[in-house]
Motif scaffolding. Structure first.
Motif, PDB file in Angstrom:
ATOM      1  N   ASN A  40       0.851  -1.190   0.000  1.00 36.18           N
ATOM      2  CA  ASN A  40       0.000   0.000   0.000  1.00 36.18           C
ATOM      3  C   ASN A  40       0.890   1.245   0.000  1.00 36.18           C
ATOM      4  OD1 ASN A  40       0.768   0.636   2.704  1.00 36.18           O
ATOM      5  ND2 ASN A  40      -0.859  -0.654   3.516  1.00 36.18           N
ATOM      6  N   ASP A  41       0.292   2.416  -0.098  1.00 38.77           N
ATOM      7  CA  ASP A  41       1.093   3.646  -0.174  1.00 38.77           C
ATOM      8  C   ASP A  41       1.166   4.370   1.168  1.00 38.77           C
ATOM      9  OD1 ASP A  41      -1.496   4.517  -0.039  1.00 38.77           O
ATOM     10  OD2 ASP A  41      -1.422   5.725  -1.864  1.00 38.77           O
ATOM     11  N   ARG A  42       1.011   3.640   2.267  1.00 41.47           N
ATOM     12  CA  ARG A  42       1.050   4.249   3.595  1.00 41.47           C
ATOM     13  C   ARG A  42       2.437   4.258   4.221  1.00 41.47           C
ATOM     14  NH1 ARG A  42      -4.314   1.338   5.985  1.00 41.47           N
ATOM     15  NH2 ARG A  42      -5.739   2.189   4.460  1.00 41.47           N
ATOM     16  N   ASN A  43       3.392   3.622   3.591  1.00 48.54           N
ATOM     17  CA  ASN A  43       4.756   3.615   4.137  1.00 48.54           C
ATOM     18  C   ASN A  43       5.681   4.343   3.166  1.00 48.54           C
ATOM     19  OD1 ASN A  43       4.942   1.772   2.081  1.00 48.54           O
ATOM     20  ND2 ASN A  43       5.355   0.034   3.373  1.00 48.54           N
ATOM     21  N   TRP A  44       6.973   4.290   3.435  1.00 49.62           N
ATOM     22  CA  TRP A  44       7.944   4.995   2.621  1.00 49.62           C
ATOM     23  C   TRP A  44       8.952   4.018   2.045  1.00 49.62           C
ATOM     24  CZ3 TRP A  44       7.252   6.789   7.827  1.00 49.62           C
ATOM     25  CH2 TRP A  44       6.355   7.847   7.922  1.00 49.62           C
ATOM     26  N   VAL A  45       9.653   4.478   1.032  1.00 52.09           N
ATOM     27  CA  VAL A  45      10.675   3.651   0.391  1.00 52.09           C
ATOM     28  C   VAL A  45      11.930   3.582   1.251  1.00 52.09           C
ATOM     29  CG1 VAL A  45      12.173   3.484  -1.644  1.00 52.09           C
ATOM     30  CG2 VAL A  45       9.783   4.113  -1.916  1.00 52.09           C
ATOM     31  N   ASP A  46      12.220   4.651   1.994  1.00 52.30           N
ATOM     32  CA  ASP A  46      13.471   4.722   2.757  1.00 52.30           C
ATOM     33  C   ASP A  46      13.271   5.548   4.021  1.00 52.30           C
ATOM     34  OD1 ASP A  46      13.374   7.377   1.877  1.00 52.30           O
ATOM     35  OD2 ASP A  46      14.804   7.030   0.266  1.00 52.30           O
ATOM     36  N   ASN A  47      14.340   5.727   4.776  1.00 48.24           N
ATOM     37  CA  ASN A  47      14.269   6.500   6.021  1.00 48.24           C
ATOM     38  C   ASN A  47      14.187   8.005   5.794  1.00 48.24           C
ATOM     39  OD1 ASN A  47      14.303   4.176   7.456  1.00 48.24           O
ATOM     40  ND2 ASN A  47      16.372   4.382   8.231  1.00 48.24           N
ATOM     41  N   TYR A  48      14.246   8.448   4.543  1.00 45.71           N
ATOM     42  CA  TYR A  48      14.076   9.862   4.224  1.00 45.71           C
ATOM     43  C   TYR A  48      12.611  10.169   3.921  1.00 45.71           C
ATOM     44  CZ  TYR A  48      19.111   9.762   3.907  1.00 45.71           C
ATOM     45  OH  TYR A  48      20.437   9.597   4.192  1.00 45.71           O
ATOM     46  N   ARG A  49      11.753   9.164   4.141  1.00 44.14           N
ATOM     47  CA  ARG A  49      10.312   9.275   3.941  1.00 44.14           C
ATOM     48  C   ARG A  49       9.939   9.558   2.483  1.00 44.14           C
ATOM     49  NH1 ARG A  49       8.234  12.195   9.509  1.00 44.14           N
ATOM     50  NH2 ARG A  49       9.244  10.708  10.879  1.00 44.14           N
ATOM     51  N   THR A  50      10.641   8.909   1.578  1.00 45.86           N
ATOM     52  CA  THR A  50      10.334   9.028   0.154  1.00 45.86           C
ATOM     53  C   THR A  50       9.046   8.251  -0.128  1.00 45.86           C
ATOM     54  OG1 THR A  50      12.692   9.148  -0.339  1.00 45.86           O
ATOM     55  CG2 THR A  50      11.213   8.624  -2.175  1.00 45.86           C
ATOM     56  N   PRO A  51       8.016   8.932  -0.643  1.00 47.65           N
ATOM     57  CA  PRO A  51       6.748   8.237  -0.881  1.00 47.65           C
ATOM     58  C   PRO A  51       6.798   7.367  -2.138  1.00 47.65           C
ATOM     59  CG  PRO A  51       6.584  10.509  -1.587  1.00 47.65           C
ATOM     60  CD  PRO A  51       7.950  10.347  -0.963  1.00 47.65           C
ATOM     61  N   HIS A  52       5.801   6.515  -2.277  1.00 45.55           N
ATOM     62  CA  HIS A  52       5.656   5.674  -3.467  1.00 45.55           C
ATOM     63  C   HIS A  52       4.179   5.452  -3.724  1.00 45.55           C
ATOM     64  CE1 HIS A  52       4.454   2.022  -1.293  1.00 45.55           C
ATOM     65  NE2 HIS A  52       5.279   2.448  -0.351  1.00 45.55           N
ATOM     66  N   THR A  53       3.858   4.816  -4.835  1.00 47.09           N
ATOM     67  CA  THR A  53       2.470   4.493  -5.166  1.00 47.09           C
ATOM     68  C   THR A  53       2.249   2.991  -4.982  1.00 47.09           C
ATOM     69  OG1 THR A  53       2.828   3.971  -7.500  1.00 47.09           O
ATOM     70  CG2 THR A  53       2.566   6.318  -6.924  1.00 47.09           C
ATOM     71  N   PRO A  54       1.017   2.526  -5.077  1.00 53.12           N
ATOM     72  CA  PRO A  54       0.769   1.080  -4.992  1.00 53.12           C
ATOM     73  C   PRO A  54       1.383   0.292  -6.153  1.00 53.12           C
ATOM     74  CG  PRO A  54      -1.238   2.286  -4.469  1.00 53.12           C
ATOM     75  CD  PRO A  54      -0.242   3.283  -4.991  1.00 53.12           C
ATOM     76  N   ALA A  55       1.905   0.975  -7.167  1.00 49.54           N
ATOM     77  CA  ALA A  55       2.567   0.293  -8.292  1.00 49.54           C
ATOM     78  C   ALA A  55       4.007  -0.084  -7.976  1.00 49.54           C
ATOM     79  CB  ALA A  55       2.522   1.182  -9.528  1.00 49.54           C
ATOM     80  N   LEU A  56       4.475   0.177  -6.760  1.00 49.46           N
ATOM     81  CA  LEU A  56       5.857  -0.119  -6.368  1.00 49.46           C
ATOM     82  C   LEU A  56       6.186  -1.592  -6.597  1.00 49.46           C
ATOM     83  CD1 LEU A  56       8.471   0.896  -4.930  1.00 49.46           C
ATOM     84  CD2 LEU A  56       7.424   0.116  -2.806  1.00 49.46           C
ATOM     85  N   HIS A  57       7.325  -1.839  -7.215  1.00 51.01           N
ATOM     86  CA  HIS A  57       7.820  -3.204  -7.475  1.00 51.01           C
ATOM     87  C   HIS A  57       9.275  -3.233  -7.026  1.00 51.01           C
ATOM     88  CE1 HIS A  57       8.625  -6.589 -10.627  1.00 51.01           C
ATOM     89  NE2 HIS A  57       8.849  -6.973  -9.380  1.00 51.01           N
TER      90      HIS A  57
END
Length: 129
Positions: A40-57
């Motif tokens: 889901n898009d409720r978390n981040w990619v890294d500790n810098y709080r970089t957002p992502h979409t549900p399309a993340l792979h």
């Protein structure tokens, strides 16, 4: 928190979005390859709080180095809704004998969640009890 990695099976046809997504893995020689979709898009990619979409792979490759004294994790990230191009990262961990594990605390609204202060912890003007 538990992340399940299902080995030697394909992804579901329609994975239900979740915090950790759906991870399936297989071995390529001595490397564990983990493919994750459905986050889901409720978390981040890294500790810098970089957002992502549900399309993340995300594709991770875990392998031991130096006779088991180190672990290398190579990560390949694709998300056309958040990034203009796929990107890669590598993290290396070394085994260390540190003695007993010290208990740490967990507090709601912890301002130092990622080891830096960005959002102050709410403070009451007077005691509530």
């Amino acid at each position: 928190m538990v992340r399940h990695i299902y080995l030697n099976q394909p992804h579901s046809a329609n994975p239900k979005p979740s915090w950790y997504g759906e991870s399936v893995g297989h071995y390529e020689g001595d490397t564990l390859v983990v493919d994750t979709i459905g986050q889901n898009d409720r978390n981040w990619v890294d500790n810098y709080r970089t957002p992502h979409t549900p399309a993340l792979h995300v594709t991770e490759r875990f392998r031991m180095l130096d006779g088991g004294k180190a672990l290398e994790v190579s990560v390949h990230v694709e998300d056309p809704g958040a990034f203009t191009t796929p990107w890669n990262a590598i993290q290396r961990y070394r085994r260390a004998e540190q003695g007993p594990i010290v208990e740490s605390f967990c507090a709601e609204n912890n301002a130092n969640f990622f080891n830096y202060d960005m959002e102050p912890m709410p403070q009451a003007d007077k005691l509530a009890f």
